[in-house]
Design an enzyme around this catalytic site. Structure first.
Site, mmCIF file in Angstrom:
data_model
loop_
_atom_site.group_PDB
_atom_site.id
_atom_site.type_symbol
_atom_site.label_atom_id
_atom_site.label_comp_id
_atom_site.label_asym_id
_atom_site.label_seq_id
_atom_site.Cartn_x
_atom_site.Cartn_y
_atom_site.Cartn_z
ATOM 1 N N HIS A 17 0.848 -1.188 0.000
ATOM 2 C CA HIS A 17 0.000 0.000 0.000
ATOM 3 C C HIS A 17 0.889 1.245 0.000
ATOM 4 C CE1 HIS A 17 -0.286 0.396 4.710
ATOM 5 N NE2 HIS A 17 0.941 0.194 4.306
ATOM 6 N N CYS A 36 5.923 6.344 4.430
ATOM 7 C CA CYS A 36 4.740 5.639 3.918
ATOM 8 C C CYS A 36 4.226 6.272 2.624
ATOM 9 C CB CYS A 36 3.615 5.638 4.958
ATOM 10 S SG CYS A 36 4.005 4.656 6.405
ATOM 11 N N HIS A 42 5.014 0.099 -0.199
ATOM 12 C CA HIS A 42 5.742 -0.921 0.559
ATOM 13 C C HIS A 42 4.688 -1.929 1.013
ATOM 14 C CE1 HIS A 42 4.092 1.725 3.592
ATOM 15 N NE2 HIS A 42 4.188 0.729 4.428
ATOM 16 N N HIS A 44 3.192 -5.409 3.722
ATOM 17 C CA HIS A 44 3.069 -6.042 5.034
ATOM 18 C C HIS A 44 2.500 -7.454 4.904
ATOM 19 C CE1 HIS A 44 3.785 -2.226 7.077
ATOM 20 N NE2 HIS A 44 2.903 -1.652 6.285
ATOM 21 N N ASP A 81 -5.114 -10.393 -1.107
ATOM 22 C CA ASP A 81 -3.856 -11.136 -0.980
ATOM 23 C C ASP A 81 -2.991 -10.987 -2.239
ATOM 24 O OD1 ASP A 81 -2.014 -12.816 0.286
ATOM 25 O OD2 ASP A 81 -2.761 -14.546 -0.818
ATOM 26 N N HIS A 82 -1.732 -10.624 -2.021
ATOM 27 C CA HIS A 82 -0.778 -10.410 -3.121
ATOM 28 C C HIS A 82 -1.228 -9.278 -4.047
ATOM 29 C CE1 HIS A 82 1.054 -13.994 -1.568
ATOM 30 N NE2 HIS A 82 2.074 -13.864 -2.395
ATOM 31 N N GLU A 129 -1.402 -4.822 11.066
ATOM 32 C CA GLU A 129 -0.479 -4.431 9.990
ATOM 33 C C GLU A 129 0.903 -5.023 10.276
ATOM 34 O OE1 GLU A 129 -0.334 -0.233 8.406
ATOM 35 O OE2 GLU A 129 1.708 -0.400 9.157
#
Lengths: 140, 140, 140, 140, 140, 140
Positions: A17, A36, A42, A44, A81-82, A129
């Site tokens: 994100h 950020c 980047h 998580h 996801d991904h 997170e």
């Protein structure tokens, strides 16, 4: 007295994100969001805890069967996801994918699916997170 | 219906403490507190979870910016991290630094700082003495 | 080819310590050891992992029975658990209780007891000061 | 017999990456890398464990002082933390940022800095992509 | 100098077992194995860490693709997950399912499958019975 | 405003169980419970979190002394630790030992013992079957 029974299932997803408010200058984004706001984002390993309330079925001893919960989770996580949540997910077109907002979005999607497919109700969504930072969201 | 959004941030600190009631005899201290009454104290890697409630700012997607939270935590932990809580901390001059009392003290200090520096309110303090033992504290 | 079988058992203990070299000035201690040199010490939840090598007994399927290991650990930890390692432990009278030194001391004590009470040999000692910092020690 | 003492320090960083081989067709990338080939990448909370071998200094009881290690880690992580490793990091211009390659790159960078700034040598690099998947790398 | 690269993947399974040597009396079994000898067995959430060594393929940046590893793990775990290892698993008909023996059995099965299906070799098997007790096994 | 102080203590136990409804056919059991219906059962490392509410005693700084809590836990866990819950435990003769039912049973037993032996009241029982699946139970 009433008994309360809650079942919580945790699932993990990996996503990236970026914190960026398009109404603001680059300087202000950098000042408020720090690293950020980096251009390419980047990521998580998020953990999602879904807490469900319901009556225990005397025939199964369960509030809800995990076999019934799994397709709901699989369906929801397809968009998370991904994925890069800003670029590749329908829910964050106009909203910054902070943990607070991710929790609210997941509450809405999962709550609706639970209502359509079970006798249970969603009690709370928790999104980690990192192991040191998490958000709880619910409606009351 | 109202939505509730809580953000929890965990920070760790290492401290030592001793359980000793000066109004009691050595025997009674030993009987009640066992090895926790040893003269020179012992220590723990404490984990502090601070849970904050607030409205999500539509411009940032956040209840509170971690960059604003960090100086509060740094300031508070100066009296706790790498300290002997009985000897080297202003809050336990007349009070045994049990996990229950540590949680209450941290509620008071952090709650006051949050009120002075943010629009959020403190929802709950959780202090882990070990991964297997923790205390929750809040006012309602 | 030879098979190698190692059994590792983890036990936890809570202790406090202080980094202080009596041959140095207070200034130098403060400069080198920072807040670890604070007068009254601080503490940790240490985790000790003891790794043992031996042959698997065909009658039990075990290298060593945990019931035989437990009294060794209990005996060793009497000097470490709920102690201030500088003040209240016989092994650190002339030695700073860093994680490196703790690991070496525990290797010596546990290795000797294992040799006297079992057919196994000590393979490695690991001591976690925190989940993010640990030391391995062995002789070869 | 020689004693061996290893110190391991863990640090975390959040990054995103994409598995994509530019010499291959989109179909082949999709077939080999699956959802890891998604266009905008995804991310992880990586954990890096740096294991260092050295002699214990009798004056400090340490192999290396963490205060000396911290600037090395801070310097290295500037290129990794909150970065998209394919887009925003100098080491993966021509190399896919898999966990295997990340571990090798970190070995080279950290090893060189340790050699220039300490008497210790790098023993092993471990990189966790998730708690369930990690790579160890060393030269011997 | 040679570089060494190891990839470790963790998978979990839930199983039950009983420690009982049929050549011994009930009294001796009880004496040696304690509550692990209880008639109906008990169980654990086992974690299996499979460590693989190989050369990094320059086209993929990987030692082995997790998509190739998954069917091997799924196939192996069919005999272990949600099983009573004494009653319902072909490998422990004449052998007590201790952690030591489970590790050796898994080494043999997984090593053979890896050799048949990849260019990698098995480096080590680690089996956690609980987070505090684990066994490493390898051939050298 | 009232202050609320909760103390939570976690204890672990290893047990096995089987999901099987004797009023149903084998086919239906298999269909509903899947591999959890396997004949000989399977097992878990359960974690039990007992949360207690009470007033902080000004002389001890504690809600309840862990030395007073330990015999209660030891007594309760005698029927759970290293047991097959369907076969070897008095509480599941007519009830499937799901996590929901285990939590309720433990609430009843522990709540009664706390009432008889302390001034505290039981606030909540949490049972983890795995780190990813847990149930909360309380009466209100």
């Amino acid at each position: 007295m009433n008994n309360r029974t809650l079942l919580t299932k945790r699932v993990d997803f990996s996503a990236s994100h970026r914190y960026w408010n398009p109404k603001w200058s680059a300087e202000r984004n950098k000042k408020v969001f720090g690293k950020c706001s980096n251009k390419y984002g980047h990521g998580h390993n998020y953990s999602l805890e879904v807490t469900i309330e319901g009556d225990v079925d005397p025939d199964t001893g369960m509030i809800i069967n995990l076999y019934d919960l799994k397709p709901i989770f699989d369906d929801v996580l397809k968009d998370f996801d991904h994925k890069h949540l800003n670029e590749d997910n329908p829910y964050f077109l106009d909203m910054i994918p902070t943990t607070e907002n991710i929790a609210r979005v997941l509450w809405n999607i999962i709550g609706e699916k639970l209502q359509a497919n079970s006798n249970c109700r969603l009690y709370r969504i928790r999104v980690y997170e990192t192991p040191d930072l998490f958000v709880d969201y619910w409606l009351e």
